[in-house]
Design a protein around this motif. Structure first.
Motif, PDB file in Angstrom:
ATOM      1  N   LEU A 176       0.868  -1.173   0.000  1.00 47.36           N
ATOM      2  CA  LEU A 176       0.000   0.000   0.000  1.00 47.36           C
ATOM      3  C   LEU A 176       0.900   1.216   0.000  1.00 47.36           C
ATOM      4  O   LEU A 176       1.751   1.368   0.883  1.00 47.36           O
ATOM      5  CB  LEU A 176      -0.903  -0.007   1.230  1.00 47.36           C
ATOM      6  N   THR A 177       0.733   2.074  -1.006  1.00 46.03           N
ATOM      7  CA  THR A 177       1.657   3.178  -1.191  1.00 46.03           C
ATOM      8  C   THR A 177       0.929   4.512  -1.139  1.00 46.03           C
ATOM      9  O   THR A 177      -0.107   4.698  -1.783  1.00 46.03           O
ATOM     10  CB  THR A 177       2.443   3.024  -2.507  1.00 46.03           C
ATOM     11  N   TYR A 178       1.484   5.432  -0.346  1.00 45.31           N
ATOM     12  CA  TYR A 178       0.915   6.764  -0.164  1.00 45.31           C
ATOM     13  C   TYR A 178       1.681   7.751  -1.039  1.00 45.31           C
ATOM     14  O   TYR A 178       2.911   7.817  -0.977  1.00 45.31           O
ATOM     15  CB  TYR A 178       1.007   7.179   1.295  1.00 45.31           C
ATOM     16  N   MET A 179       0.969   8.532  -1.844  1.00 40.82           N
ATOM     17  CA  MET A 179       1.617   9.334  -2.864  1.00 40.82           C
ATOM     18  C   MET A 179       1.077  10.764  -2.920  1.00 40.82           C
ATOM     19  O   MET A 179       0.002  11.069  -2.420  1.00 40.82           O
ATOM     20  CB  MET A 179       1.432   8.685  -4.240  1.00 40.82           C
ATOM     21  N   TRP A 180       1.880  11.619  -3.534  1.00 41.22           N
ATOM     22  CA  TRP A 180       1.424  12.921  -3.991  1.00 41.22           C
ATOM     23  C   TRP A 180       0.918  12.758  -5.431  1.00 41.22           C
ATOM     24  O   TRP A 180       1.440  11.942  -6.186  1.00 41.22           O
ATOM     25  CB  TRP A 180       2.565  13.930  -3.993  1.00 41.22           C
ATOM     26  N   SER A 181      -0.078  13.537  -5.802  1.00 34.48           N
ATOM     27  CA  SER A 181      -0.562  13.545  -7.178  1.00 34.48           C
ATOM     28  C   SER A 181      -0.587  14.970  -7.703  1.00 34.48           C
ATOM     29  O   SER A 181      -0.831  15.921  -6.946  1.00 34.48           O
ATOM     30  CB  SER A 181      -1.971  12.949  -7.264  1.00 34.48           C
ATOM     31  N   SER A 182      -0.343  15.108  -8.985  1.00 35.65           N
ATOM     32  CA  SER A 182      -0.393  16.435  -9.605  1.00 35.65           C
ATOM     33  C   SER A 182      -1.823  16.961  -9.687  1.00 35.65           C
ATOM     34  O   SER A 182      -2.049  18.170  -9.586  1.00 35.65           O
ATOM     35  CB  SER A 182       0.218  16.375 -11.006  1.00 35.65           C
ATOM     36  N   THR A 183      -2.804  16.049  -9.854  1.00 37.62           N
ATOM     37  CA  THR A 183      -4.186  16.499 -10.095  1.00 37.62           C
ATOM     38  C   THR A 183      -5.258  15.658  -9.403  1.00 37.62           C
ATOM     39  O   THR A 183      -6.370  16.134  -9.211  1.00 37.62           O
ATOM     40  CB  THR A 183      -4.483  16.481 -11.610  1.00 37.62           C
ATOM     41  N   LEU A 184      -4.969  14.400  -9.063  1.00 36.76           N
ATOM     42  CA  LEU A 184      -5.978  13.555  -8.439  1.00 36.76           C
ATOM     43  C   LEU A 184      -6.279  14.054  -7.027  1.00 36.76           C
ATOM     44  O   LEU A 184      -5.364  14.417  -6.283  1.00 36.76           O
ATOM     45  CB  LEU A 184      -5.502  12.101  -8.379  1.00 36.76           C
ATOM     46  N   PRO A 185      -7.531  14.067  -6.618  1.00 36.86           N
ATOM     47  CA  PRO A 185      -7.860  14.584  -5.287  1.00 36.86           C
ATOM     48  C   PRO A 185      -7.387  13.651  -4.180  1.00 36.86           C
ATOM     49  O   PRO A 185      -7.249  12.432  -4.383  1.00 36.86           O
ATOM     50  CB  PRO A 185      -9.390  14.681  -5.314  1.00 36.86           C
ATOM     51  N   ALA A 186      -7.140  14.215  -3.013  1.00 42.76           N
ATOM     52  CA  ALA A 186      -6.811  13.408  -1.847  1.00 42.76           C
ATOM     53  C   ALA A 186      -7.938  12.419  -1.591  1.00 42.76           C
ATOM     54  O   ALA A 186      -9.115  12.745  -1.707  1.00 42.76           O
ATOM     55  CB  ALA A 186      -6.602  14.307  -0.628  1.00 42.76           C
ATOM     56  N   GLY A 187      -7.551  11.187  -1.253  1.00 40.19           N
ATOM     57  CA  GLY A 187      -8.540  10.134  -1.058  1.00 40.19           C
ATOM     58  C   GLY A 187      -8.742   9.251  -2.268  1.00 40.19           C
ATOM     59  O   GLY A 187      -9.418   8.226  -2.183  1.00 40.19           O
ATOM     60  N   THR A 188      -8.135   9.609  -3.417  1.00 43.24           N
ATOM     61  CA  THR A 188      -8.198   8.737  -4.585  1.00 43.24           C
ATOM     62  C   THR A 188      -7.426   7.460  -4.294  1.00 43.24           C
ATOM     63  O   THR A 188      -6.301   7.494  -3.806  1.00 43.24           O
ATOM     64  CB  THR A 188      -7.595   9.429  -5.819  1.00 43.24           C
ATOM     65  N   ILE A 189      -8.046   6.313  -4.600  1.00 44.97           N
ATOM     66  CA  ILE A 189      -7.432   5.001  -4.395  1.00 44.97           C
ATOM     67  C   ILE A 189      -7.520   4.231  -5.705  1.00 44.97           C
ATOM     68  O   ILE A 189      -8.586   4.169  -6.318  1.00 44.97           O
ATOM     69  CB  ILE A 189      -8.125   4.228  -3.265  1.00 44.97           C
ATOM     70  N   PHE A 190      -6.405   3.657  -6.148  1.00 43.48           N
ATOM     71  CA  PHE A 190      -6.424   2.907  -7.403  1.00 43.48           C
ATOM     72  C   PHE A 190      -5.332   1.859  -7.405  1.00 43.48           C
ATOM     73  O   PHE A 190      -4.303   2.006  -6.750  1.00 43.48           O
ATOM     74  CB  PHE A 190      -6.265   3.851  -8.609  1.00 43.48           C
ATOM     75  N   GLN A 191      -5.579   0.789  -8.161  1.00 45.09           N
ATOM     76  CA  GLN A 191      -4.558  -0.231  -8.376  1.00 45.09           C
ATOM     77  C   GLN A 191      -3.506   0.290  -9.342  1.00 45.09           C
ATOM     78  O   GLN A 191      -3.812   1.055 -10.259  1.00 45.09           O
ATOM     79  CB  GLN A 191      -5.179  -1.497  -8.968  1.00 45.09           C
ATOM     80  N   CYS A 192      -2.265  -0.112  -9.133  1.00 46.83           N
ATOM     81  CA  CYS A 192      -1.212   0.262 -10.059  1.00 46.83           C
ATOM     82  C   CYS A 192      -1.616  -0.149 -11.477  1.00 46.83           C
ATOM     83  O   CYS A 192      -2.095  -1.262 -11.695  1.00 46.83           O
ATOM     84  CB  CYS A 192       0.100  -0.418  -9.667  1.00 46.83           C
ATOM     85  N   PRO A 193      -1.450   0.717 -12.465  1.00 44.63           N
ATOM     86  CA  PRO A 193      -1.862   0.382 -13.833  1.00 44.63           C
ATOM     87  C   PRO A 193      -0.857  -0.470 -14.596  1.00 44.63           C
ATOM     88  O   PRO A 193      -1.137  -0.862 -15.733  1.00 44.63           O
ATOM     89  CB  PRO A 193      -2.009   1.756 -14.482  1.00 44.63           C
ATOM     90  N   LEU A 194       0.306  -0.763 -13.992  1.00 47.09           N
ATOM     91  CA  LEU A 194       1.358  -1.472 -14.712  1.00 47.09           C
ATOM     92  C   LEU A 194       1.229  -2.987 -14.559  1.00 47.09           C
ATOM     93  O   LEU A 194       0.781  -3.473 -13.512  1.00 47.09           O
ATOM     94  CB  LEU A 194       2.727  -1.034 -14.202  1.00 47.09           C
ATOM     95  N   PRO A 195       1.610  -3.755 -15.579  1.00 38.78           N
ATOM     96  CA  PRO A 195       1.581  -5.222 -15.482  1.00 38.78           C
ATOM     97  C   PRO A 195       2.422  -5.702 -14.304  1.00 38.78           C
ATOM     98  O   PRO A 195       3.418  -5.086 -13.945  1.00 38.78           O
ATOM     99  CB  PRO A 195       2.190  -5.670 -16.821  1.00 38.78           C
ATOM    100  N   TRP A 196       2.038  -6.812 -13.720  1.00 34.04           N
ATOM    101  CA  TRP A 196       2.637  -7.443 -12.546  1.00 34.04           C
ATOM    102  C   TRP A 196       2.280  -6.653 -11.295  1.00 34.04           C
ATOM    103  O   TRP A 196       1.763  -7.205 -10.334  1.00 34.04           O
ATOM    104  CB  TRP A 196       4.162  -7.577 -12.671  1.00 34.04           C
ATOM    105  N   TRP A 197       2.522  -5.350 -11.315  1.00 32.21           N
ATOM    106  CA  TRP A 197       2.210  -4.516 -10.164  1.00 32.21           C
ATOM    107  C   TRP A 197       0.707  -4.379  -9.936  1.00 32.21           C
ATOM    108  O   TRP A 197       0.269  -4.113  -8.815  1.00 32.21           O
ATOM    109  CB  TRP A 197       2.828  -3.125 -10.342  1.00 32.21           C
ATOM    110  N   ASP A 198      -0.079  -4.519 -11.000  1.00 28.76           N
ATOM    111  CA  ASP A 198      -1.533  -4.341 -10.844  1.00 28.76           C
ATOM    112  C   ASP A 198      -2.151  -5.378  -9.910  1.00 28.76           C
ATOM    113  O   ASP A 198      -3.227  -5.154  -9.350  1.00 28.76           O
ATOM    114  CB  ASP A 198      -2.237  -4.370 -12.208  1.00 28.76           C
ATOM    115  N   LYS A 199      -1.479  -6.492  -9.718  1.00 30.93           N
ATOM    116  CA  LYS A 199      -1.981  -7.529  -8.815  1.00 30.93           C
ATOM    117  C   LYS A 199      -1.400  -7.393  -7.406  1.00 30.93           C
ATOM    118  O   LYS A 199      -1.716  -8.202  -6.531  1.00 30.93           O
ATOM    119  CB  LYS A 199      -1.648  -8.915  -9.370  1.00 30.93           C
ATOM    120  N   ARG A 200      -0.560  -6.391  -7.200  1.00 35.86           N
ATOM    121  CA  ARG A 200       0.168  -6.313  -5.935  1.00 35.86           C
ATOM    122  C   ARG A 200       0.123  -4.939  -5.252  1.00 35.86           C
ATOM    123  O   ARG A 200       0.209  -4.866  -4.039  1.00 35.86           O
ATOM    124  CB  ARG A 200       1.648  -6.685  -6.174  1.00 35.86           C
ATOM    125  N   GLU A 201      -0.011  -3.880  -6.029  1.00 33.12           N
ATOM    126  CA  GLU A 201       0.189  -2.546  -5.459  1.00 33.12           C
ATOM    127  C   GLU A 201      -1.078  -1.697  -5.546  1.00 33.12           C
ATOM    128  O   GLU A 201      -1.711  -1.592  -6.600  1.00 33.12           O
ATOM    129  CB  GLU A 201       1.322  -1.831  -6.195  1.00 33.12           C
TER     130      GLU A 201
END
Length: 372
Positions: free
Chosen positions: A274-299
């Protein structure tokens, strides 16, 4: 357009991953984020800007006698340099060129992201910059391969069968010089190491005053990990302070070609993080699975802050890990936390991300273990 149709189109365009974490009972939908398709169009519009940014970078070179020149393509093969190193012997490497995931969209990576090497059948390593020094401890034959970070399934350098890398075209030109003519990568703070799947880098170092850990990413990617063993109790907390000076993306980061970001993460004993990040435009509280292969099942990503909160100033955070895990991922709660990560990615858009961390602690609120 319904969310399911929108998602299927985005999935067909490889803008998002499968959204199924290994330990979850079903798909985890993107929460509070715009449609991936609405992000993709501005990304296409920035094609010329990305190309100009890359063309403005001056190629790095070394001075001296060239022992060998190689042209490498993404063919999933290890290539013999023709050079055998004695124990303790060093060579320096200068690399230029790009590998393209999409020429039409100008999505590409440079040597500092894709150039890997190994000695004989030893463990793989990534050259941390466009120029670098390779030193052989035991001696042996030097081999090279160009591949995406995460393309290998093990430390021996075998291509992953679980998540095969996408096809790429383009060339990486490397020149090998005798001796140690390149700067070494900065030392990491005690206890931290680069994650082997993404390889070594020169992104992280102790800040000059040594009270903080500095991160500077520009067209590269890296994860450093601090192994730790803590039970995931109800009162388990991760606390830290961070100061973000620049974010590597100007677009929402929840699609593959814009997934450049800065974050801190916890890894669990079930293989998820579970990774906590800054975003350029997404609002605080946005939660999403990593869009990259392999990572999408883990992060799983959780947006905590954006530029409006204040770039260039320190922010102190404290998160209840078990509560956040149940909200973001759900399903069966893991028993332990096994590592803390720092993540930086600017490989997709060749932007510049810069931040600092300090006072990283993990544990129950009344007995936290200092990590940095």
């Amino acid at each position: 357009m319904s969310q399911s149709i929108d998602y299927r189109i985005a999935r067909a365009l490889d803008l998002v991953g499968e959204q199924y974490p290994a330990a979850a009972s079903g798909p985890l939908p993107i929460r509070n984020a715009p449609s991936p398709l609405r992000v993709f169009l501005p990304f296409v519009a920035q094609r010329s800007e990305r190309r100009n940014r890359r063309n403005a970078e001056s190629p790095k070179t070394l001075v001296g006698k060239v022992l060998h020149h190689m042209t490498l393509r993404a063919d999933k093969q290890w290539h013999d340099s023709g050079i055998t190193l004695s124990p303790g012997e060093s060579v320096s490497v200068s690399a230029n060129g790009r590998l393209f995931l999409s020429r039409a969209l100008d999505v590409s990576i440079g040597p500092r992201t894709c150039l890997w090497y190994r000695i004989d059948d030893g463990e793989i390593h990534r050259l941390p910059s466009d120029i670098g020094t390779i030193t052989s401890k035991a001696g042996g034959r030097l081999y090279f391969q160009v591949a995406l970070p995460g393309a290998f399934g093990n430390r021996a350098g075998e291509t992953s069968t679980e998540s095969p890398p996408p096809p790429m075209d383009g060339n990486i030109e490397i020149e090998i010089y005798s001796g140690s003519g390149a700067e070494d990568s900065p030392d990491l703070p005690e206890g931290w190491h680069y994650y082997w799947r993404l390889g070594e880098g020169s992104i992280y170092r102790k800040c000059d005053d040594e009270s903080a850990l500095c991160c500077d990413t520009h067209g590269d990617v890296g994860i450093i990990k601090y192994p730790i063993e803590q039970p995931l109790t109800d009162d388990m907390q991760l606390s830290w302070s961070w100061c973000v000076d620049a974010l590597p993306s100007t677009l929402p980061e929840h699609v593959q070609p814009t997934h450049d970001y800065l974050s801190i993460a916890v890894e669990f004993d079930n293989g998820l993080d579970l990774t906590y990040m800054w975003s350029s435009t997404l609002p605080a509280g946005t939660i999403f699975q990593c869009p990259l292969p392999w990572w999408d099942k883990r992060e799983t990503h959780w947006v905590l802050r954006r530029p409006e909160d204040g770039l260039g100033i320190w922010h102190k955070e404290s998160r209840g890990i078990k509560e956040d895990y149940m909200q973001a991922i759900g399903a069966q709660v893991p028993e332990r936390i096994v590592a803390v990560w720092l993540i930086a990615n600017s490989a997709f858009q060749s932007g510049h991300g810069k931040c600092k961390y300090r006072e990283i602690k993990l544990g129950p609120s009344d007995a936290q273990q200092a990590i940095f």
